[in-house]
Design a protein around this motif. Structure first.
Motif, PDB file in Angstrom:
ATOM      1  N   HIS A 193      12.456 -19.068 -19.949  1.00  0.00           N
ATOM      2  CA  HIS A 193      11.482 -19.021 -20.659  1.00  0.00           C
ATOM      3  C   HIS A 193      10.497 -18.993 -20.233  1.00  0.00           C
ATOM      4  O   HIS A 193       8.909 -18.190 -20.995  1.00  0.00           O
ATOM      5  CB  HIS A 193      11.617 -19.638 -22.108  1.00  0.00           C
ATOM      6  CG  HIS A 193      12.913 -19.997 -22.874  1.00  0.00           C
ATOM      7  ND1 HIS A 193      13.286 -20.786 -23.964  1.00  0.00           N
ATOM      8  CD2 HIS A 193      13.987 -19.048 -23.281  1.00  0.00           C
ATOM      9  CE1 HIS A 193      13.975 -20.946 -24.393  1.00  0.00           C
ATOM     10  NE2 HIS A 193      14.387 -19.066 -23.863  1.00  0.00           N
ATOM     11  N   ARG A 194      10.013 -19.742 -19.781  1.00  0.00           N
ATOM     12  CA  ARG A 194       7.519 -19.431 -19.476  1.00  0.00           C
ATOM     13  C   ARG A 194       7.844 -17.690 -18.919  1.00  0.00           C
ATOM     14  O   ARG A 194       7.187 -17.185 -19.245  1.00  0.00           O
ATOM     15  CB  ARG A 194       8.243 -19.979 -18.103  1.00  0.00           C
ATOM     16  CG  ARG A 194       6.924 -21.282 -17.918  1.00  0.00           C
ATOM     17  CD  ARG A 194       7.385 -21.603 -17.447  1.00  0.00           C
ATOM     18  NE  ARG A 194       7.736 -22.885 -16.420  1.00  0.00           N
ATOM     19  CZ  ARG A 194       8.255 -23.333 -16.454  1.00  0.00           C
ATOM     20  NH1 ARG A 194       8.622 -24.454 -17.171  1.00  0.00           N
ATOM     21  NH2 ARG A 194       9.755 -23.919 -15.543  1.00  0.00           N
ATOM     22  N   GLU A 223       7.376 -15.225 -21.089  1.00  0.00           N
ATOM     23  CA  GLU A 223       6.325 -15.343 -22.195  1.00  0.00           C
ATOM     24  C   GLU A 223       5.187 -14.920 -21.430  1.00  0.00           C
ATOM     25  O   GLU A 223       4.156 -14.588 -21.672  1.00  0.00           O
ATOM     26  CB  GLU A 223       5.935 -17.398 -22.145  1.00  0.00           C
ATOM     27  CG  GLU A 223       5.099 -18.005 -23.451  1.00  0.00           C
ATOM     28  CD  GLU A 223       4.762 -17.456 -24.565  1.00  0.00           C
ATOM     29  OE1 GLU A 223       3.951 -17.224 -25.485  1.00  0.00           O
ATOM     30  OE2 GLU A 223       6.388 -17.298 -25.135  1.00  0.00           O
ATOM     31  N   LYS A 278       4.648 -11.305 -21.760  1.00  0.00           N
ATOM     32  CA  LYS A 278       4.194 -10.867 -23.212  1.00  0.00           C
ATOM     33  C   LYS A 278       3.430 -10.039 -23.183  1.00  0.00           C
ATOM     34  O   LYS A 278       4.069  -8.777 -23.894  1.00  0.00           O
ATOM     35  CB  LYS A 278       3.965 -12.103 -23.616  1.00  0.00           C
ATOM     36  CG  LYS A 278       4.192 -12.356 -25.600  1.00  0.00           C
ATOM     37  CD  LYS A 278       4.442 -13.189 -26.343  1.00  0.00           C
ATOM     38  CE  LYS A 278       2.870 -13.806 -26.214  1.00  0.00           C
ATOM     39  NZ  LYS A 278       2.706 -15.182 -27.231  1.00  0.00           N
TER      40      LYS A 278
END
Length: 157
Positions: A143-144, A147, A150
């Motif tokens: 997830h990091r 992110e 992005k």
């Protein structure tokens, strides 16, 4: 991967004890060299050990642990104009479950300190239930990375 035909999704029969396809998938992931009976005994005893530590139903403990591991976003490489970009994308529900089960079993195998796969798998299930452990760290790391990339989301296809 064929460009013409979609891959046929195999139907997985539910396991005999809990009548759950999720448990059957965990058993298949634990299984090595086609020894399903041994894999079943490992998974069932691991679920019983984990539920005894948490004081909850074994199937509920496993489903909560897998929900805590399931990733939502991943990055895929996309080549645009000679440069490769890591593009964040949402993950299909089936792949989320597959990744969660794979990470759970892999990190259970890598554990040190416990003896026997039953104890390792039970400890990893308890850690995932409590939102700690290697599989949860892997999900957070994924997830990091999504992110951080992005900015390249507009390259999604």
């Amino acid at each position: 991967m064929s460009r013409r035909n979609a891959a046929v999704v195999r139907e997985i029969l539910p396991d005999p004890k809990y009548n759950s396809t999720v448990v059957a998938k965990v058993i298949n992931q634990v299984m090595t060299s086609g020894r399903k009976g041994i894999a079943q005994s490992i998974v069932y005893s691991a679920m019983d050990n984990a539920s005894a530590k948490i004081n909850a139903e074994p199937l509920e403990v496993l489903t909560v642990a897998l929900e805590n591991i399931k990733p939502v976003l991943e990055t895929k490489a996309r080549r645009v104009g000679g440069a490769n970009y890591q593009v964040p994308m949402e993950i299909r529900a089936e792949r989320r479950q597959t990744l969660a089960i794979r990470w759970l079993v892999d990190f259970a195998r890598k554990r040190t300190g416990e003896r026997g796969m039953e104890n390792k798998l039970a400890a990893e299930i308890v850690d995932a239930y409590n939102q700690t452990g290697g599989a949860v760290k892997r999900r957070d790391e994924m997830h990091r990375q999504a992110e951080a990339n992005k900015a390249f989301a507009h390259y999604r296809w």
